[in-house]
Design a protein around this motif. Structure first.
Motif, short mmCIF file in Angstrom:
data_model
loop_
_atom_site.label_atom_id
_atom_site.label_comp_id
_atom_site.label_asym_id
_atom_site.label_seq_id
_atom_site.Cartn_x
_atom_site.Cartn_y
_atom_site.Cartn_z
N ARG A 201 -5.89 5.31 5.61
CA ARG A 201 -5.24 6.33 4.80
C ARG A 201 -5.97 7.63 5.06
O ARG A 201 -7.16 7.75 4.74
N GLU A 202 -5.27 8.56 5.66
CA GLU A 202 -5.84 9.84 6.08
C GLU A 202 -7.04 9.57 6.97
O GLU A 202 -6.89 8.94 8.00
N ASN A 203 -8.25 9.95 6.58
CA ASN A 203 -9.44 9.73 7.42
C ASN A 203 -10.32 8.60 6.91
O ASN A 203 -11.49 8.51 7.28
N VAL A 204 -9.78 7.75 6.06
CA VAL A 204 -10.54 6.63 5.50
C VAL A 204 -10.02 5.33 6.12
O VAL A 204 -8.81 5.09 6.15
N TYR A 205 -10.94 4.52 6.61
CA TYR A 205 -10.60 3.25 7.26
C TYR A 205 -11.30 2.10 6.53
O TYR A 205 -12.46 2.20 6.15
N LEU B 17 0.83 -1.21 0.00
CA LEU B 17 0.00 0.00 0.00
C LEU B 17 0.86 1.26 0.00
O LEU B 17 0.54 2.23 -0.69
N GLN B 18 1.95 1.24 0.75
CA GLN B 18 2.82 2.41 0.82
C GLN B 18 3.58 2.65 -0.47
O GLN B 18 4.05 3.76 -0.70
N GLU B 19 3.69 1.65 -1.33
CA GLU B 19 4.23 1.88 -2.66
C GLU B 19 3.29 2.76 -3.47
O GLU B 19 3.72 3.51 -4.33
N TRP B 20 1.99 2.66 -3.19
CA TRP B 20 0.99 3.47 -3.89
C TRP B 20 0.85 4.85 -3.27
O TRP B 20 0.65 5.82 -3.95
N HIS B 21 0.89 4.90 -1.93
CA HIS B 21 0.77 6.18 -1.23
C HIS B 21 1.35 6.02 0.18
O HIS B 21 0.94 5.13 0.92
N GLU B 22 2.26 6.91 0.55
CA GLU B 22 2.98 6.77 1.82
C GLU B 22 2.11 6.93 3.06
O GLU B 22 2.53 6.56 4.16
N ASP B 23 0.89 7.43 2.92
CA ASP B 23 0.02 7.66 4.07
C ASP B 23 -0.73 6.41 4.55
O ASP B 23 -1.44 6.48 5.54
N TYR B 24 -0.60 5.28 3.86
CA TYR B 24 -1.29 4.07 4.30
C TYR B 24 -0.62 3.49 5.54
O TYR B 24 0.60 3.52 5.68
#
Length: 108
Positions: free
Chosen positions: A55-59, A32-39
């Motif tokens: 990721r951010e405010n999404v669970y 997931l972090q390869e796609w976006h570091e916030d995961y």
């Protein structure tokens, strides 16, 4: 992300259920972090095992019983990954297939 099927097979046969789930969760987090570091990925053991992807405010929450975890771990080296990824996809997480063989192993 890349993975080795032989090593995963050894892990699935030799790790406890808790250790195996932790390892798989770390692998999923790395992908997931390869796609976006916030995961980030968290595991909680309540009545069931709860795998939470944030990721951010999404669970996204995937729940597994101890019996289901044991069954999937013993079924095949990537069965647990497949279960978690398909649940995440059902919950709305977009899966991006790109370089590396990890997701190919999971979905084949």
């Amino acid at each position: 992300m890349n993975t080795t099927g032989f090593i995963r097979g050894l892990m699935s046969k030799n790790l406890s259920n808790d250790e195996f789930l932790k390892c798989i969760s770390q692998t999923i987090e790395h992908q997931l972090q390869e796609w976006h570091e916030d995961y980030s990925v968290f595991i909680m053991k309540l009545a069931n095992y709860e795998i939470v992807v944030k990721r951010e405010n999404v669970y996204y929450n995937v729940s597994l019983s101890a019996a289901e975890l044991d069954y999937l771990q013993n079924r095949s080296p990537y069965s647990l990954d497949f279960k978690i990824w398909t649940e995440l996809e059902t919950l709305g997480l977009k899966i991006t297939k790109g370089p590396g063989n990890y997701l190919h192993y999971v979905f084949s």
